[in-house]
Design a protein around this motif. Structure first.
Motif, mmCIF file in Angstrom:
data_model
loop_
_atom_site.group_PDB
_atom_site.id
_atom_site.type_symbol
_atom_site.label_atom_id
_atom_site.label_comp_id
_atom_site.label_asym_id
_atom_site.label_seq_id
_atom_site.Cartn_x
_atom_site.Cartn_y
_atom_site.Cartn_z
ATOM 1 N N ASP A 9 -12.878 -4.693 -22.726
ATOM 2 C CA ASP A 9 -12.760 -6.096 -22.353
ATOM 3 C C ASP A 9 -12.260 -6.171 -20.920
ATOM 4 O OD1 ASP A 9 -12.838 -8.856 -22.588
ATOM 5 O OD2 ASP A 9 -11.068 -9.007 -23.871
ATOM 6 N N LEU A 10 -12.415 -7.339 -20.338
ATOM 7 C CA LEU A 10 -11.892 -7.571 -18.993
ATOM 8 C C LEU A 10 -10.368 -7.555 -19.016
ATOM 9 C CD1 LEU A 10 -14.169 -10.606 -18.031
ATOM 10 C CD2 LEU A 10 -14.472 -8.208 -17.377
ATOM 11 N N LEU A 11 -9.768 -7.256 -17.880
ATOM 12 C CA LEU A 11 -8.307 -7.288 -17.783
ATOM 13 C C LEU A 11 -7.782 -8.715 -17.716
ATOM 14 C CD1 LEU A 11 -7.673 -4.447 -15.177
ATOM 15 C CD2 LEU A 11 -7.457 -4.335 -17.670
ATOM 16 N N PHE A 12 -8.559 -9.587 -17.089
ATOM 17 C CA PHE A 12 -8.134 -10.969 -16.871
ATOM 18 C C PHE A 12 -9.295 -11.899 -17.202
ATOM 19 C CE2 PHE A 12 -6.430 -8.156 -13.546
ATOM 20 C CZ PHE A 12 -5.072 -8.199 -13.847
ATOM 21 N N HIS A 13 -8.988 -13.052 -17.752
ATOM 22 C CA HIS A 13 -9.989 -14.097 -17.997
ATOM 23 C C HIS A 13 -9.589 -15.278 -17.116
ATOM 24 C CE1 HIS A 13 -12.068 -12.019 -21.228
ATOM 25 N NE2 HIS A 13 -10.876 -11.514 -21.514
ATOM 26 N N LEU A 14 -10.140 -15.294 -15.926
ATOM 27 C CA LEU A 14 -9.763 -16.263 -14.906
ATOM 28 C C LEU A 14 -10.921 -17.217 -14.640
ATOM 29 C CD1 LEU A 14 -8.144 -13.601 -12.585
ATOM 30 C CD2 LEU A 14 -6.931 -15.206 -14.068
ATOM 31 N N PHE A 71 -18.482 -15.659 -10.513
ATOM 32 C CA PHE A 71 -19.455 -14.753 -11.131
ATOM 33 C C PHE A 71 -20.730 -15.515 -11.507
ATOM 34 C CE2 PHE A 71 -21.425 -12.819 -14.839
ATOM 35 C CZ PHE A 71 -21.542 -11.492 -14.468
ATOM 36 N N ARG A 72 -20.568 -16.665 -12.180
ATOM 37 C CA ARG A 72 -21.742 -17.467 -12.569
ATOM 38 C C ARG A 72 -22.532 -17.907 -11.341
ATOM 39 N NH1 ARG A 72 -18.222 -19.443 -16.281
ATOM 40 N NH2 ARG A 72 -17.723 -21.273 -15.040
ATOM 41 N N GLN A 73 -21.828 -18.377 -10.314
ATOM 42 C CA GLN A 73 -22.493 -18.870 -9.114
ATOM 43 C C GLN A 73 -23.319 -17.769 -8.445
ATOM 44 O OE1 GLN A 73 -20.427 -18.518 -5.638
ATOM 45 N NE2 GLN A 73 -22.357 -18.943 -4.655
ATOM 46 N N LYS A 74 -22.801 -16.563 -8.419
ATOM 47 C CA LYS A 74 -23.505 -15.444 -7.790
ATOM 48 C C LYS A 74 -24.676 -14.939 -8.629
ATOM 49 C CE LYS A 74 -21.480 -14.569 -3.908
ATOM 50 N NZ LYS A 74 -22.249 -14.850 -2.695
ATOM 51 N N VAL A 111 -30.481 -8.495 -7.537
ATOM 52 C CA VAL A 111 -29.970 -7.614 -8.594
ATOM 53 C C VAL A 111 -28.465 -7.444 -8.443
ATOM 54 C CG1 VAL A 111 -30.081 -5.297 -9.597
ATOM 55 C CG2 VAL A 111 -32.172 -6.387 -8.731
ATOM 56 N N TYR A 112 -27.750 -7.631 -9.574
ATOM 57 C CA TYR A 112 -26.298 -7.457 -9.619
ATOM 58 C C TYR A 112 -25.935 -6.455 -10.711
ATOM 59 C CZ TYR A 112 -25.532 -11.357 -6.500
ATOM 60 O OH TYR A 112 -25.517 -12.164 -5.388
ATOM 61 N N ILE A 113 -25.208 -5.416 -10.347
ATOM 62 C CA ILE A 113 -24.650 -4.461 -11.307
ATOM 63 C C ILE A 113 -23.361 -5.101 -11.816
ATOM 64 C CG2 ILE A 113 -23.760 -2.118 -11.638
ATOM 65 C CD1 ILE A 113 -26.790 -2.343 -10.803
ATOM 66 N N ILE A 114 -23.211 -5.193 -13.163
ATOM 67 C CA ILE A 114 -22.059 -5.922 -13.702
ATOM 68 C C ILE A 114 -21.193 -5.087 -14.647
ATOM 69 C CG2 ILE A 114 -23.187 -8.159 -13.375
ATOM 70 C CD1 ILE A 114 -23.565 -8.241 -16.465
ATOM 71 N N GLY A 115 -21.408 -3.783 -14.728
ATOM 72 C CA GLY A 115 -20.507 -2.947 -15.513
ATOM 73 C C GLY A 115 -21.211 -2.165 -16.592
ATOM 74 N N GLY A 116 -20.476 -1.340 -17.267
ATOM 75 C CA GLY A 116 -19.081 -1.014 -17.184
ATOM 76 C C GLY A 116 -18.782 0.067 -16.161
ATOM 77 N N ALA A 117 -17.624 0.669 -16.327
ATOM 78 C CA ALA A 117 -17.081 1.580 -15.321
ATOM 79 C C ALA A 117 -18.031 2.724 -14.974
ATOM 80 C CB ALA A 117 -15.735 2.136 -15.791
ATOM 81 N N THR A 155 -13.436 -9.322 -6.693
ATOM 82 C CA THR A 155 -12.313 -10.238 -6.863
ATOM 83 C C THR A 155 -11.096 -9.360 -7.087
ATOM 84 O OG1 THR A 155 -13.735 -11.895 -7.888
ATOM 85 C CG2 THR A 155 -11.351 -12.127 -8.222
ATOM 86 N N LYS A 156 -10.174 -9.399 -6.120
ATOM 87 C CA LYS A 156 -8.958 -8.598 -6.234
ATOM 88 C C LYS A 156 -7.828 -9.475 -6.764
ATOM 89 C CE LYS A 156 -9.647 -5.157 -2.596
ATOM 90 N NZ LYS A 156 -9.068 -4.602 -1.354
ATOM 91 N N VAL A 157 -7.358 -9.125 -7.962
ATOM 92 C CA VAL A 157 -6.272 -9.862 -8.604
ATOM 93 C C VAL A 157 -4.971 -9.140 -8.286
ATOM 94 C CG1 VAL A 157 -5.378 -10.746 -10.790
ATOM 95 C CG2 VAL A 157 -7.864 -10.562 -10.446
ATOM 96 N N ASP A 158 -3.994 -9.891 -7.788
ATOM 97 C CA ASP A 158 -2.709 -9.314 -7.393
ATOM 98 C C ASP A 158 -1.818 -9.149 -8.627
ATOM 99 O OD1 ASP A 158 -0.626 -8.319 -5.896
ATOM 100 O OD2 ASP A 158 0.048 -10.285 -5.198
ATOM 101 N N ALA A 159 -2.199 -8.195 -9.483
ATOM 102 C CA ALA A 159 -1.458 -7.915 -10.711
ATOM 103 C C ALA A 159 -1.876 -6.538 -11.202
ATOM 104 C CB ALA A 159 -1.773 -8.970 -11.773
ATOM 105 N N ASP A 160 -1.063 -5.978 -12.084
ATOM 106 C CA ASP A 160 -1.396 -4.716 -12.731
ATOM 107 C C ASP A 160 -1.834 -5.042 -14.152
ATOM 108 O OD1 ASP A 160 -1.515 -2.248 -13.998
ATOM 109 O OD2 ASP A 160 0.372 -1.521 -13.152
ATOM 110 N N GLY A 161 -3.108 -4.818 -14.449
ATOM 111 C CA GLY A 161 -3.654 -5.143 -15.759
ATOM 112 C C GLY A 161 -3.532 -4.027 -16.778
ATOM 113 N N ASP A 162 -2.814 -2.954 -16.431
ATOM 114 C CA ASP A 162 -2.640 -1.822 -17.343
ATOM 115 C C ASP A 162 -3.993 -1.297 -17.820
ATOM 116 O OD1 ASP A 162 -1.113 0.059 -18.726
ATOM 117 O OD2 ASP A 162 -1.010 -1.194 -20.524
ATOM 118 N N ALA A 163 -4.885 -1.079 -16.861
ATOM 119 C CA ALA A 163 -6.279 -0.720 -17.141
ATOM 120 C C ALA A 163 -6.433 0.672 -17.735
ATOM 121 C CB ALA A 163 -7.092 -0.811 -15.851
ATOM 122 N N GLU A 164 -7.535 0.825 -18.470
ATOM 123 C CA GLU A 164 -7.960 2.125 -18.982
ATOM 124 C C GLU A 164 -9.143 2.669 -18.188
ATOM 125 O OE1 GLU A 164 -7.000 1.467 -23.714
ATOM 126 O OE2 GLU A 164 -8.996 1.020 -22.966
#
Length: 166
Positions: free
Chosen positions: A18-23, A30-33, A94-100, A116-125
């Motif tokens: 899942d995403l780290l953040f739902h903003l 994302f939709r606009q692009k 063409v847009y590459i949208i994931g995953g890692a 989009t750089k979020v100024d937080a630590d999402g404890d990512a895997e």
């Protein structure tokens, strides 16, 4: 070709498939692009969508080696087949949208990445390649900071100065 991604301050992008953040501000960006464009992804990304259904109003191309053909998206079984399908479209569409892993594999073919750089630590895997440390990539644009709830973010555009052809 483009990639689009939201990262935390450590270039983390996901946890528990899942995403780290739902903003909402980032989702709107994302939709606009991507609306009306081609979105290319790995099978885990498709499975992470509600009901495992592809994104509406986009051409969805999914690298799914064991996947069966579907009417609602284009399933490809190999990286070569993915490249062959994507060559049919204008690269700026063409847009590459994931995953890692898919981001990492396709990054060398992209000439632009919207981050989009979020100024937080999402404890990512799982993580996106750190473009700030990558010799082929340069930060070309950065927005003023934007706030969404408790989170602050900036929208960045990175350019690849030696992309490979599909």
């Amino acid at each position: 070709m483009n990639a689009i991604v939201a990262v935390d301050k450590n270039w983390g992008i996901g946890k528990h498939n899942d995403l780290l953040f739902h903003l909402s501000v980032d989702m709107k960006f994302f939709r606009q692009k991507t609306l009306g464009k081609v979105v290319a992804m790995g099978s885990n990304t498709l499975r992470s969508f509600p009901g495992g259904k592809p994104l509406k109003n986009r051409i969805n191309v999914v690298l799914y080696p064991e996947g069966e053909k579907r009417a609602d998206c284009t399933i490809v079984n190999s990286l070569q087949e993915m490249k062959d399908v994507l060559k049919q479209y204008r690269t700026e569409e063409v847009y590459i949208i994931g995953g890692a892993m898919f981001y990492h594999t396709m990054l060398e073919y992209c000439d632009t990445v919207y981050v989009t750089k979020v100024d937080a630590d999402g404890d990512a895997e799982v993580f996106f390649d750190n473009l700030d440390a990558h010799p082929d990539w340069r930060l070309a644009e950065i927005s003023d900071p934007v706030k969404d709830g408790e989170y602050k973010m900036v929208f960045c555009v990175y350019k690849n100065y030696s992309p490979k052809a599909l």
